[in-house]
Design a protein around this motif. Structure first.
Motif, PDB file in Angstrom:
ATOM      1  N   ALA A  42      -8.766  14.940  -2.303  1.00 17.02           N
ATOM      2  CA  ALA A  42      -7.546  14.601  -1.561  1.00 17.02           C
ATOM      3  C   ALA A  42      -7.886  13.884  -0.257  1.00 17.02           C
ATOM      4  N   ASN A  43      -8.929  14.345   0.418  1.00 15.20           N
ATOM      5  CA  ASN A  43      -9.362  13.674   1.653  1.00 15.20           C
ATOM      6  C   ASN A  43      -9.861  12.262   1.369  1.00 15.20           C
ATOM      7  N   GLU A  44     -10.647  12.124   0.311  1.00 16.09           N
ATOM      8  CA  GLU A  44     -11.144  10.804  -0.072  1.00 16.09           C
ATOM      9  C   GLU A  44      -9.988   9.887  -0.468  1.00 16.09           C
ATOM     10  N   LYS A  45      -9.005  10.458  -1.156  1.00 13.12           N
ATOM     11  CA  LYS A  45      -7.835   9.674  -1.575  1.00 13.12           C
ATOM     12  C   LYS A  45      -7.080   9.152  -0.358  1.00 13.12           C
ATOM     13  N   LEU A  46      -6.879  10.002   0.634  1.00 13.08           N
ATOM     14  CA  LEU A  46      -6.188   9.566   1.850  1.00 13.08           C
ATOM     15  C   LEU A  46      -6.949   8.448   2.556  1.00 13.08           C
ATOM     16  N   ALA A  47      -8.272   8.558   2.587  1.00 13.83           N
ATOM     17  CA  ALA A  47      -9.082   7.519   3.221  1.00 13.83           C
ATOM     18  C   ALA A  47      -8.945   6.195   2.478  1.00 13.83           C
ATOM     19  N   LEU A  48      -8.966   6.237   1.153  1.00 14.75           N
ATOM     20  CA  LEU A  48      -8.818   5.012   0.374  1.00 14.75           C
ATOM     21  C   LEU A  48      -7.422   4.408   0.526  1.00 14.75           C
ATOM     22  N   ILE A  49      -6.413   5.249   0.558  1.00 15.58           N
ATOM     23  CA  ILE A  49      -5.042   4.752   0.746  1.00 15.58           C
ATOM     24  C   ILE A  49      -4.916   4.074   2.105  1.00 15.58           C
ATOM     25  N   HIS A  50      -5.511   4.670   3.121  1.00 18.86           N
ATOM     26  CA  HIS A  50      -5.492   4.071   4.452  1.00 18.86           C
ATOM     27  C   HIS A  50      -6.206   2.710   4.441  1.00 18.86           C
ATOM     28  N   LYS A  51      -7.323   2.652   3.726  1.00 16.24           N
ATOM     29  CA  LYS A  51      -8.078   1.404   3.626  1.00 16.24           C
ATOM     30  C   LYS A  51      -7.248   0.323   2.925  1.00 16.24           C
ATOM     31  N   VAL A  52      -6.551   0.704   1.854  1.00 17.14           N
ATOM     32  CA  VAL A  52      -5.698  -0.245   1.134  1.00 17.14           C
ATOM     33  C   VAL A  52      -4.585  -0.754   2.053  1.00 17.14           C
ATOM     34  N   GLN A  53      -4.012   0.139   2.841  1.00 16.16           N
ATOM     35  CA  GLN A  53      -2.950  -0.273   3.769  1.00 16.16           C
ATOM     36  C   GLN A  53      -3.480  -1.260   4.805  1.00 16.16           C
ATOM     37  N   GLN A  54      -4.678  -1.019   5.311  1.00 19.99           N
ATOM     38  CA  GLN A  54      -5.278  -1.943   6.273  1.00 19.99           C
ATOM     39  C   GLN A  54      -5.533  -3.300   5.628  1.00 19.99           C
ATOM     40  N   GLN A  55      -6.065  -3.280   4.418  1.00 17.16           N
ATOM     41  CA  GLN A  55      -6.330  -4.526   3.712  1.00 17.16           C
ATOM     42  C   GLN A  55      -5.025  -5.276   3.443  1.00 17.16           C
ATOM     43  N   ASP A  56      -3.993  -4.548   3.077  1.00 16.52           N
ATOM     44  CA  ASP A  56      -2.695  -5.163   2.816  1.00 16.52           C
ATOM     45  C   ASP A  56      -2.151  -5.830   4.080  1.00 16.52           C
ATOM     46  N   HIS A  57      -2.336  -5.153   5.205  1.00 18.45           N
ATOM     47  CA  HIS A  57      -1.895  -5.723   6.482  1.00 18.45           C
ATOM     48  C   HIS A  57      -2.673  -7.002   6.798  1.00 18.45           C
ATOM     49  N   GLN A  58      -3.974  -6.988   6.538  1.00 14.89           N
ATOM     50  CA  GLN A  58      -4.794  -8.182   6.772  1.00 14.89           C
ATOM     51  C   GLN A  58      -4.341  -9.338   5.888  1.00 14.89           C
ATOM     52  N   ILE A  59      -4.025  -9.047   4.647  1.00 12.79           N
ATOM     53  CA  ILE A  59      -3.565 -10.092   3.725  1.00 12.79           C
ATOM     54  C   ILE A  59      -2.197 -10.620   4.175  1.00 12.79           C
ATOM     55  N   ALA A  60      -1.304  -9.710   4.544  1.00 16.87           N
ATOM     56  CA  ALA A  60       0.039 -10.112   4.958  1.00 16.87           C
ATOM     57  C   ALA A  60       0.029 -10.963   6.225  1.00 16.87           C
ATOM     58  N   SER A  61      -0.936 -10.712   7.093  1.00 11.09           N
ATOM     59  CA  SER A  61      -0.985 -11.466   8.350  1.00 11.09           C
ATOM     60  C   SER A  61      -1.966 -12.639   8.300  1.00 11.09           C
ATOM     61  N   HIS A  62      -2.520 -12.916   7.126  1.00 12.44           N
ATOM     62  CA  HIS A  62      -3.479 -14.013   6.986  1.00 12.44           C
ATOM     63  C   HIS A  62      -2.758 -15.355   7.152  1.00 12.44           C
ATOM     64  N   ALA A  63      -3.431 -16.291   7.781  1.00 12.39           N
ATOM     65  CA  ALA A  63      -2.834 -17.602   8.052  1.00 12.39           C
ATOM     66  C   ALA A  63      -2.502 -18.363   6.769  1.00 12.39           C
ATOM     67  N   GLN A  64      -3.229 -18.094   5.702  1.00 13.80           N
ATOM     68  CA  GLN A  64      -3.017 -18.824   4.453  1.00 13.80           C
ATOM     69  C   GLN A  64      -2.301 -17.992   3.388  1.00 13.80           C
ATOM     70  N   ARG A  65      -1.535 -17.025   3.798  1.00 14.85           N
ATOM     71  CA  ARG A  65      -0.901 -16.117   2.836  1.00 14.85           C
ATOM     72  C   ARG A  65       0.054 -16.827   1.869  1.00 14.85           C
ATOM     73  N   GLN A  66       0.569 -17.977   2.230  1.00 15.53           N
ATOM     74  CA  GLN A  66       1.463 -18.735   1.341  1.00 15.53           C
ATOM     75  C   GLN A  66       0.736 -19.139   0.051  1.00 15.53           C
ATOM     76  N   ARG A  67      -0.574 -19.252   0.104  1.00 11.94           N
ATOM     77  CA  ARG A  67      -1.358 -19.587  -1.077  1.00 11.94           C
ATOM     78  C   ARG A  67      -1.219 -18.536  -2.168  1.00 11.94           C
ATOM     79  N   LEU A  68      -0.850 -17.308  -1.800  1.00  7.80           N
ATOM     80  CA  LEU A  68      -0.671 -16.240  -2.786  1.00  7.80           C
ATOM     81  C   LEU A  68       0.436 -16.590  -3.778  1.00  7.80           C
ATOM     82  N   VAL A  69       1.373 -17.369  -3.323  1.00 13.98           N
ATOM     83  CA  VAL A  69       2.484 -17.778  -4.178  1.00 13.98           C
ATOM     84  C   VAL A  69       2.215 -19.148  -4.800  1.00 13.98           C
ATOM     85  N   ASP A  70       1.608 -20.027  -4.037  1.00 16.46           N
ATOM     86  CA  ASP A  70       1.423 -21.413  -4.461  1.00 16.46           C
ATOM     87  C   ASP A  70       0.320 -21.606  -5.494  1.00 16.46           C
TER      88      ASP A  70
END
Length: 142
Positions: A42-70
């Protein structure tokens, strides 16, 4: 230097695959009733979920995020990532239900023990009233 969008997506996908594996391990630990493993996972799961959230934030705020659709290749990778997330949510839901059932079973068993203990410690007073005595037979000084 910031990571490329491709690197961030690959990293997030790898983290989600790790989370999926961990959830499968958690399911096994729940079935086998290994409490220490369940807590650790459960502790490891929480750490991984937190990591995924951080990565998601980095992707969402990336300057080239429009490429995800294009771009078709990036859009396909996003679709794969969403499928892994959906699978993780389903496994986590099953694990949660299994934990709730295990907890309910534990409470029922605990109640049976309490009732059983109460019956063995019950005696009657000289007036015929039932009473529980915890020291029944333990305070004899003969």
């Amino acid at each position: 230097m910031s990571a490329s969008l491709e690197q961030l997506l690959s990293l997030q996908q790898a983290t989600l695959v790790s989370l999926s594996r961990l959830l499968e391990q958690e399911k096994t630990a729940i079935v086998e009733r290994k409490a220490a493993d369940i807590a650790q996972l459960a502790n490891e799961k929480l750490a991984l979920i937190h990591k995924v959230q951080q990565q998601d934030h980095q992707i969402a705020s990336h300057a080239q995020r429009q490429r995800l659709v294009d771009e078709a290749t990036l859009a396909e990778q996003v679709t794969q990532i969403k499928a892994i997330v959906t699978r993780c949510k389903a496994i986590n839901e099953v694990n949660g239900e299994a934990l709730q059932r295990a907890q309910l079973s534990f409470h029922k068993l605990n109640n049976l023990f309490q009732q059983s203990r109460g019956k063995h410690q019950m005696t009657y007073t000289s007036e015929g009233m039932a009473q529980n005595i915890r020291s029944l037979g333990t305070n004899i000084k003969a």
